[in-house]
Motif scaffolding. Structure first.
Motif, PDB file in Angstrom:
ATOM      1  N   HIS A 214      72.083 -89.012  40.565  1.00 19.69           N
ATOM      2  CA  HIS A 214      72.115 -88.272  39.287  1.00 19.69           C
ATOM      3  C   HIS A 214      72.995 -87.036  39.426  1.00 19.69           C
ATOM      4  O   HIS A 214      72.563 -86.007  39.945  1.00 19.69           O
ATOM      5  CB  HIS A 214      70.687 -87.874  38.906  1.00 19.69           C
ATOM      6  CG  HIS A 214      70.542 -87.488  37.475  1.00 19.69           C
ATOM      7  ND1 HIS A 214      69.361 -87.589  36.791  1.00 19.69           N
ATOM      8  CD2 HIS A 214      71.430 -87.003  36.582  1.00 19.69           C
ATOM      9  CE1 HIS A 214      69.524 -87.186  35.546  1.00 19.69           C
ATOM     10  NE2 HIS A 214      70.786 -86.810  35.401  1.00 19.69           N
TER      11      HIS A 214
ATOM     12  N   HIS B 135      76.400 -84.802  37.550  1.00 23.08           N
ATOM     13  CA  HIS B 135      77.283 -84.624  36.387  1.00 23.08           C
ATOM     14  C   HIS B 135      78.566 -83.904  36.772  1.00 23.08           C
ATOM     15  O   HIS B 135      78.527 -82.826  37.369  1.00 23.08           O
ATOM     16  CB  HIS B 135      76.592 -83.793  35.310  1.00 23.08           C
ATOM     17  CG  HIS B 135      75.374 -84.439  34.719  1.00 23.08           C
ATOM     18  ND1 HIS B 135      75.439 -85.371  33.710  1.00 23.08           N
ATOM     19  CD2 HIS B 135      74.056 -84.293  34.993  1.00 23.08           C
ATOM     20  CE1 HIS B 135      74.218 -85.765  33.392  1.00 23.08           C
ATOM     21  NE2 HIS B 135      73.346 -85.138  34.165  1.00 23.08           N
TER      22      HIS B 135
ATOM     23  N   LYS C  23      73.557 -95.354  31.127  1.00 22.35           N
ATOM     24  CA  LYS C  23      72.778 -94.133  30.898  1.00 22.35           C
ATOM     25  C   LYS C  23      72.584 -93.960  29.405  1.00 22.35           C
ATOM     26  O   LYS C  23      73.514 -94.131  28.620  1.00 22.35           O
ATOM     27  CB  LYS C  23      73.534 -92.913  31.446  1.00 22.35           C
ATOM     28  CG  LYS C  23      72.864 -91.550  31.160  1.00 22.35           C
ATOM     29  CD  LYS C  23      71.618 -91.349  31.992  1.00 22.35           C
ATOM     30  CE  LYS C  23      70.883 -90.040  31.702  1.00 22.35           C
ATOM     31  NZ  LYS C  23      71.442 -88.861  32.357  1.00 22.35           N
TER      32      LYS C  23
ATOM     33  N   HIS D 209      64.861 -88.245  36.331  1.00 23.91           N
ATOM     34  CA  HIS D 209      64.159 -86.954  36.444  1.00 23.91           C
ATOM     35  C   HIS D 209      62.759 -86.900  35.823  1.00 23.91           C
ATOM     36  O   HIS D 209      62.477 -86.101  34.952  1.00 23.91           O
ATOM     37  CB  HIS D 209      65.013 -85.784  35.960  1.00 23.91           C
ATOM     38  CG  HIS D 209      65.642 -85.933  34.603  1.00 23.91           C
ATOM     39  ND1 HIS D 209      64.972 -86.394  33.520  1.00 23.91           N
ATOM     40  CD2 HIS D 209      66.893 -85.635  34.188  1.00 23.91           C
ATOM     41  CE1 HIS D 209      65.797 -86.385  32.487  1.00 23.91           C
ATOM     42  NE2 HIS D 209      66.959 -85.937  32.863  1.00 23.91           N
TER      43      HIS D 209
ATOM     44  N   ASP E 225      70.484 -84.138  39.782  1.00 17.78           N
ATOM     45  CA  ASP E 225      70.825 -83.764  38.399  1.00 17.78           C
ATOM     46  C   ASP E 225      71.754 -82.546  38.409  1.00 17.78           C
ATOM     47  O   ASP E 225      71.592 -81.611  37.624  1.00 17.78           O
ATOM     48  CB  ASP E 225      69.574 -83.504  37.553  1.00 17.78           C
ATOM     49  CG  ASP E 225      69.878 -83.602  36.058  1.00 17.78           C
ATOM     50  OD1 ASP E 225      71.035 -83.899  35.692  1.00 17.78           O
ATOM     51  OD2 ASP E 225      68.948 -83.373  35.250  1.00 17.78           O
TER      52      ASP E 225
END
Ligand SMILES: [Zn+2]
Length: 461
Positions: A60, A62, A146, A244, A317
Motif C-alpha cells: 500500500h 502512493h 483499487k 488498512h 499507506d
C-alpha cells in the motif's frame, strides 16, 4: 565467477533462520548455505551476522507523479522505500488521472521506469464512472484493482476519477466485471453516507479540531463498508483485499467470512498499531489519515489479530503531502488531506514488535514481504529468500536501538512525517538489495533512477 556473495548473515527463510551465506547470479538467488570457499565471487558483502530478510513488499504505497511533483516523485519516494528496506512497492492509484485505462497505466509505468530505485507493481483504478475500462486495465499488467466506497475528498475530485463507487448499483456492476478478471480487489472501506452526515453535524456545532476527524468516522463506518464489500465479494466470488483495517470489529467480521470459505485478505498499517487518536490532539492534520487513528483500547485489540494470524499484511499507506497542504485552513481539520509518509518506519516499528517478543521474526516477514507478494501474484519471484527468487534483501540490525526523527527520512514529504518522533525503535535497515544490486547503504542511495523495474502478476495457471 559468480556475481555476488553475501556472507555470514542470519538468513531469514520461510521455514527458519539459518546462519550462512547467499550467492546471487543474474539478480537471482542461486545458492544458500556455507558457500564461502565453494566458488569465486565478483563481489563479497560481509553481513557481519546481521539479519538478512527478504526485501519488503509494501502492498500500500502512493506516489502521485506525474501529477503533484511537489508531493514527491517516483524517484524520491522509491528512495524512501529503499531506505525502509522495501524492494517492491505496490502503487495505489490516486493521481491525475488515476490509472483506470491501459493508456493511463502505461504513461505511469513509463514515468516509473525512468525514475524508480526499487521495483514497482501497480493496482488499476476501478470505479463507477469508468466501469467500461475495468476489464481493459485488468489485462494490462496490474496486480489487482483499487476502489473506494466513499466519494472524493473535498477539492480532490480529479484525483479520484474512476476510483470510487458511490452506490450499490455501481458496486453491483463493477463486481460483475471483477468476477471476469479474477484479480484481487483492494477496497477502502468507509461508509460515505454516515461520515458525510457526521461531518456536517460536527461543522454545524463548530467542532472542527483534530480529534473531530476521529469522532466523525467511528468504528461502525468501517464495519458497515466491510460488510457490504463482503456481500458483493461473496455474490461474485471475487477475492477481496481489505486495505488498512483499523478496527477490531471489522477484522472480526472479515475473519468470520473467511472462516466461512470466502477469499478475503486483511491489511493493517503500523499507525493503527503504534498510535491512537490522542495523536490527533497533539499533531492535528499531521496525524490525519483515513480511516482515522482509533482508541487505545481498539489498538490493543487489533494487536491480537496480528498475533493470532488473522491479519495478513502490513502496508505503509505511504502518502506524501506538503506542509502547505497539511496547514491549509488549520482551524478546520476536515480540510487538510489525509495520510502521511510511512514507508521508512514500517520495518523498524514491526522489528520492534519482534524485539519486544510480541511476534516472531518469521511472522513479521510474512506480514511485510511474503504475504503481500503471494496475494498480488508476485510469489515466488518476490517476498521470500529461496533458490530462484529475485535477490531482494534488507540487511537489518535487530539489536541496536535508535530514536526516530523525521528529519533523517529520505521521503520528499519528510517535513510532514513527525508523528513517531522521539520513539525508540529497533531494526535499522543497514543495506537494501534489489535483484542482487545494493540500492541503499547506510543512508546513501547507490543506484541511478530507473534501476527499478515494473513487476507484473506472475501467471498462475
Ligand atoms: Zn491509501
Amino acid at each position: 565467477m559468480v556475481e555476488l556473495l553475501i556472507r555470514d548473515a542470519n538468513v531469514v527463510m520461510e521455514d527458519g533462520i539459518f546462519r550462512g551465506d547467499v550467492a546471487v547470479e543474474d539478480g537471482k538467488i542461486i545458492a544458500i548455505g556455507k558457500l564461502d570457499d565453494t566458488m569465486k565471487y565478483e563481489k563479497v558483502v560481509d553481513a557481519g551476522g546481521f539479519f538478512l530478510l527478504p526485501g519488503g513488499v509494501d502492498p500500500h504505497f502512493h506516489v502521485r507523479y506525474p501529477s503533484h511533483p511537489e508531493r514527491g516523485t517516483f524517484e524520491s519516494e522509491t528512495k524512501a522505500a529503499a531506505a525502509g528496506g522495501v524492494t517492491t512497492i505496490i502503487e495505489h492509484p490516486i493521481s491525475l488521472p488515476p490509472q483506470y485505462s491501459k493508456e493511463i497505466l502505461m504513461a505511469r509505468v513509463q514515468a516509473a521506469e525512468e525514475q524508480c530505485i526499487v521495483d514497482i507493481a501497480f493496482l488499476g483504478a476501478a470505479g463507477g464512472e469508468k466501469i467500461e475500462y475495468i476489464r481493459e486495465v485488468g489485462e494490462a499488467g496490474i496486480v489487482g484493482y483499487k476502489t473506494f466506497l466513499h466519494a472524493a475528498p473535498e477539492g480532490r475530485d480529479k484525483e479520484f476519477v474512476g476510483l470510487t463507487m458511490k452506490d450499490n448499483y455501481e458496486l453491483y456492476k463493477s463486481f460483475q466485471e471483477f468476477k471476469q478478471s479474477g484479480l484481487p480487489v483492494s477496497a477502502h472501506a468507509e461508509d460515505n453516507d454516515l461520515i458525510s452526515g457526521l461531518i456536517k453535524e460536527s461543522r454545524a456545532k463548530g467542532n472542527t479540531s483534530g480529534i473531530d476527524h476521529a469522532k466523525t468516522r467511528p468504528s461502525i463506518t468501517e464495519v458497515l463498508a466491510v460488510e457490504r464489500l463482503i456481500r458483493f465479494g461473496k455474490e461474485n466470488k471475487v477475492p477481496l483485499y481489505l486495505v488498512h483495517i483499523s478496527t477490531p470489529e471489522a477484522a472480526r467480521v472479515a475473519k468470520a467470512a473467511r472462516d466461512a470459505g470466502q477469499e478475503i485478505y486483511i491489511e493493517t498499517c503500523p499507525h493503527y498499531l503504534y498510535l491512537n487518536e490522542q495523536a490527533l490532539i497533539e499533531h492535528n492534520a499531521y496525524a490525519k489519515c483515513n480511516p482515522p487513528l482509533r482508541s487505545a483500547e481498539e489498538v490493543a485489540q487489533l494487536w491480537e489479530f496480528i498475533i493470532d494470524g488473522t491479519i495478513d499484511t502490513i502496508g505503509s499507506d505511504h502518502s506524501p503531502f506538503t506542509v502547505e497542504e497539511k496547514e491549509r485552513k488549520k482551524e478546520d481539520i476536515f480540510v487538510a488531506p489525509s495520510g502521511f509518509p510511512g514507508v521508512e518506519f514500517r520495518f523498524p516499528l514491526m522489528m520492534s514488535a519482534v524485539k519486544e517478543g510480541r511476534i516472531t521474526l518469521l511472522r513479521m516477514v510474512e506480514l511485510l514481504s511474503t504475504n503481500p507478494s503471494k496475494i498480488f501474484g508476485m510469489y515466488p519471484k518476490k517476498g521470500a529468500i529461496r533458490i530462484g527468487s529475485d535477490a531482494d534483501f534488507a540487511l537489518v540490525d535487530l539489536d541496536t536501538p535508535y530514536v526516530i526523527n523525521h528529519k533523517d527520512c529520505l521521503t520528499h514529504a519528510k517535513d510532514i512525517g513527525m508523528i513517531y518522533d522521539g520513539k525508540q525503535v529497533y531494526g535499522k535497515v543497514l543495506k537494501t538489495f534489489v535483484r542482487g544490486e545494493m540500492v541503499y547503504d547506510m543512508g546513501e542511495i547507490k543506484v541511478e533512477p530507473g534501476f527499478g523495474q515494473w513487476v507484473k502478476r506472475e501467471k498462475t495457471e
